[in-house]
Design an enzyme around this catalytic site. Structure first.
Site, PDB file in Angstrom:
ATOM      1  N   TYR A  11      46.591  37.209  28.175  1.00 49.84           N
ATOM      2  CA  TYR A  11      45.392  37.006  28.999  1.00 49.84           C
ATOM      3  C   TYR A  11      45.431  35.633  29.668  1.00 49.84           C
ATOM      4  O   TYR A  11      45.226  35.500  30.874  1.00 49.84           O
ATOM      5  CB  TYR A  11      44.151  37.164  28.120  1.00 49.84           C
ATOM      6  CG  TYR A  11      42.850  37.172  28.867  1.00 49.84           C
ATOM      7  CD1 TYR A  11      42.459  38.285  29.596  1.00 49.84           C
ATOM      8  CD2 TYR A  11      42.001  36.067  28.848  1.00 49.84           C
ATOM      9  CE1 TYR A  11      41.252  38.307  30.283  1.00 49.84           C
ATOM     10  CE2 TYR A  11      40.796  36.081  29.531  1.00 49.84           C
ATOM     11  CZ  TYR A  11      40.426  37.200  30.244  1.00 49.84           C
ATOM     12  OH  TYR A  11      39.230  37.215  30.923  1.00 49.84           O
ATOM     13  N   SER A  71      39.284  32.701  34.611  1.00 54.29           N
ATOM     14  CA  SER A  71      38.626  32.536  33.310  1.00 54.29           C
ATOM     15  C   SER A  71      38.833  31.084  32.895  1.00 54.29           C
ATOM     16  O   SER A  71      39.768  30.417  33.371  1.00 54.29           O
ATOM     17  CB  SER A  71      39.288  33.464  32.283  1.00 54.29           C
ATOM     18  OG  SER A  71      38.927  33.093  30.968  1.00 54.29           O
TER      19      SER A  71
HETATM   20  N1  LIG Z   1      33.377  38.822  29.793  1.00 56.18           N
HETATM   21  C1  LIG Z   1      33.917  37.622  29.663  1.00 56.18           C
HETATM   22  O1  LIG Z   1      33.644  36.896  28.681  1.00 56.18           O
HETATM   23  C2  LIG Z   1      34.855  37.104  30.716  1.00 56.18           C
HETATM   24  C3  LIG Z   1      35.077  35.720  30.771  1.00 56.18           C
HETATM   25  C4  LIG Z   1      35.913  35.205  31.749  1.00 56.18           C
HETATM   26  C5  LIG Z   1      36.502  36.052  32.662  1.00 56.18           C
HETATM   27  N2  LIG Z   1      36.275  37.392  32.594  1.00 56.18           N
HETATM   28  C6  LIG Z   1      36.895  38.218  33.634  1.00 56.18           C
HETATM   29  O2  LIG Z   1      35.867  38.764  34.432  1.00 56.18           O
HETATM   30  C7  LIG Z   1      36.318  39.984  35.027  1.00 56.18           C
HETATM   31  C8  LIG Z   1      35.281  41.060  34.795  1.00 56.18           C
HETATM   32  O3  LIG Z   1      35.191  41.273  33.403  1.00 56.18           O
HETATM   33  P1  LIG Z   1      33.883  41.841  32.677  1.00 56.18           P
HETATM   34  O4  LIG Z   1      33.487  40.830  31.682  1.00 56.18           O
HETATM   35  O5  LIG Z   1      32.907  42.323  33.681  1.00 56.18           O
HETATM   36  O6  LIG Z   1      34.585  43.049  31.898  1.00 56.18           O
HETATM   37  P2  LIG Z   1      34.263  44.606  31.786  1.00 56.18           P
HETATM   38  O7  LIG Z   1      35.325  45.171  30.919  1.00 56.18           O
HETATM   39  O8  LIG Z   1      32.856  44.771  31.380  1.00 56.18           O
HETATM   40  O9  LIG Z   1      34.466  45.133  33.280  1.00 56.18           O
HETATM   41  C9  LIG Z   1      35.767  45.173  33.845  1.00 56.18           C
HETATM   42  C10 LIG Z   1      35.831  46.322  34.817  1.00 56.18           C
HETATM   43  O10 LIG Z   1      37.179  46.358  35.337  1.00 56.18           O
HETATM   44  C11 LIG Z   1      37.597  47.710  35.351  1.00 56.18           C
HETATM   45  N3  LIG Z   1      39.046  47.835  35.291  1.00 56.18           N
HETATM   46  C12 LIG Z   1      39.855  47.594  34.224  1.00 56.18           C
HETATM   47  N4  LIG Z   1      41.117  47.912  34.530  1.00 56.18           N
HETATM   48  C13 LIG Z   1      41.104  48.352  35.810  1.00 56.18           C
HETATM   49  C14 LIG Z   1      42.125  48.827  36.671  1.00 56.18           C
HETATM   50  N5  LIG Z   1      43.396  48.937  36.284  1.00 56.18           N
HETATM   51  N6  LIG Z   1      41.771  49.185  37.931  1.00 56.18           N
HETATM   52  C15 LIG Z   1      40.469  49.110  38.343  1.00 56.18           C
HETATM   53  N7  LIG Z   1      39.487  48.676  37.568  1.00 56.18           N
HETATM   54  C16 LIG Z   1      39.802  48.301  36.303  1.00 56.18           C
HETATM   55  C17 LIG Z   1      36.940  48.339  34.135  1.00 56.18           C
HETATM   56  O11 LIG Z   1      36.900  49.748  34.222  1.00 56.18           O
HETATM   57  C18 LIG Z   1      35.573  47.676  34.140  1.00 56.18           C
HETATM   58  O12 LIG Z   1      34.615  48.415  34.856  1.00 56.18           O
HETATM   59  C19 LIG Z   1      37.686  40.262  34.414  1.00 56.18           C
HETATM   60  O13 LIG Z   1      38.681  39.838  35.307  1.00 56.18           O
HETATM   61  C20 LIG Z   1      37.679  39.417  33.153  1.00 56.18           C
HETATM   62  O14 LIG Z   1      38.970  39.078  32.751  1.00 56.18           O
HETATM   63  C21 LIG Z   1      35.472  37.935  31.648  1.00 56.18           C
END
Ligand SMILES: NC(=O)c1ccc[n+]([C@@H]2O[C@H](COP(=O)([O-])OP(=O)(O)OC[C@H]3O[C@@H](n4cnc5c(N)ncnc54)[C@H](O)[C@@H]3O)[C@@H](O)[C@H]2O)c1
Length: 266
Positions: free
Chosen positions: A156, A143
């Site tokens: 985080y 991130s």
């Molecule tokens: N959305 C943002 O703004 C953003 C920005 C930077 C980084 N990220 C990172 O991107 C990645 C994906 O996030 P996203 O935005 O798609 O979020 P999201 O919450 O929409 O999807 C995350 C997925 O991870 C799964 N998950 C959570 N805990 C889990 C576990 N213990 N075991 C298996 N699966 C698990 C959830 O069920 C979900 O389907 C994450 O690592 C997040 O930190 C997100």
């Protein structure tokens, strides 16, 4: 369809049920890979993957539990006979002031999922990449919070900086096997995670206004598919000599001082 840079290859994506993980699985299938998809519940991706003419093994596997994750990966490799690409994407984001009562649980969950979960994913998959003898590509989702934090995101940010160190350490440790390990560092991405972190009751227009200062380019967020494009590049032979690299997909967020006015991890 975006070509076949991954034709004949097999890719694992964790956290594939929704958001970026789902977009990554679909994009990698479009690039020609068969997909092993995991999430807390079995990801429902068969229509998307099959419409690309690719095969899917979908399993419920919590990245916090190494044994279950190993079993899911083993099922996929048994079905497809190989593993080439690993996308360690599963993650959680919660905002809590560090001295608040809930901060302890937030800290624990973030470390277990975002850091130990990635470690478990790497350890469950590296043996197959090594045994395959064809090298491989692992992409860890970081991130912009690895570099630049916002109030209430200590847990985080710590985990996202942590995976940067993990990525670099594993990249040098497994370089001799031609296994490339990189990370992507998105800014705000419009996924259920960001929607859930956003202030209640705002219209989409207000949310756009709210998040706009985060980025240098005049956009409030990027789409999951924008991150998938970077993941697909790193997975492919177009990036065959790129390893140990942290690639921001950040719309210039790291160039500017702006941030969302309250909360809003990315
Ligand atoms: N959305 C943002 O703004 C953003 C920005 C930077 C980084 N990220 C990172 O991107 C990645 C994906 O996030 P996203 O935005 O798609 O979020 P999201 O919450 O929409 O999807 C995350 C997925 O991870 C799964 N998950 C959570 N805990 C889990 C576990 N213990 N075991 C298996 N699966 C698990 C959830 O069920 C979900 O389907 C994450 O690592 C997040 O930190 C997100």
């Amino acid at each position: 369809m975006t070509g076949g840079r991954l034709a004949g290859r097999v890719a694992l994506v964790t956290g594939a049920a929704r958001g970026q993980g789902k977009a990554h699985a679909v994009r990698l299938a479009q690039e020609g890979a068969d997909i092993i998809a995991t999430d807390l519940d079995v990801p429902d991706l068969s229509a998307e993957v099959e419409s690309c003419g690719r095969r899917l093994v979908a399993r419920a596997a919590d990245v916090r539990e190494a044994e279950g994750l190993r079993a899911a990966v083993a099922d996929g490799v048994a079905e497809f006979g190989r593993l080439d690409v690993v996308v360690a994407n599963a993650g959680v984001a919660q905002v809590a002031p560090s001295l608040s009562p809930e901060a302890e649980d937030v800290w624990r969950l973030a470390l277990e999922v975002n850091l130990t979960g990635v470690w478990n994913t790497c350890r469950a998959t590296l043996p197959y990449l090594i045994e395959g003898g064809r090298g491989g590509s692992m992409i860890i989702t970081g991130s912009t919070q690895a570099y630049k934090s916002t109030p209430g995101t200590a847990a985080y940010s710590a985990t996202k900086t942590g995976v940067l160190g993990l990525m670099r350490a594993l990249a040098i440790e497994y370089a001799e096997h031609m296994i490339r390990i990189n990370s992507v560092h998105p800014t705000t991405v419009w996924t259920p995670m960001l929607a859930e972190l956003s202030p209640d009751g705002m219209s989409e227009e207000e949310l756009r206004e709210f998040y706009r200062p985060v980025n240098g380019l005049p956009v409030p967020w990027v789409e999951p598919e924008d991150v998938s494009a970077a993941v697909a590049f790193l997975a492919s032979d177009d990036a065959r000599y790129i390893t140990g690299t942290a690639l921001p997909v950040d719309a210039g967020a790291l160039l500017v001082g702006g941030r969302a006015k309250r909360g809003g991890a990315s």
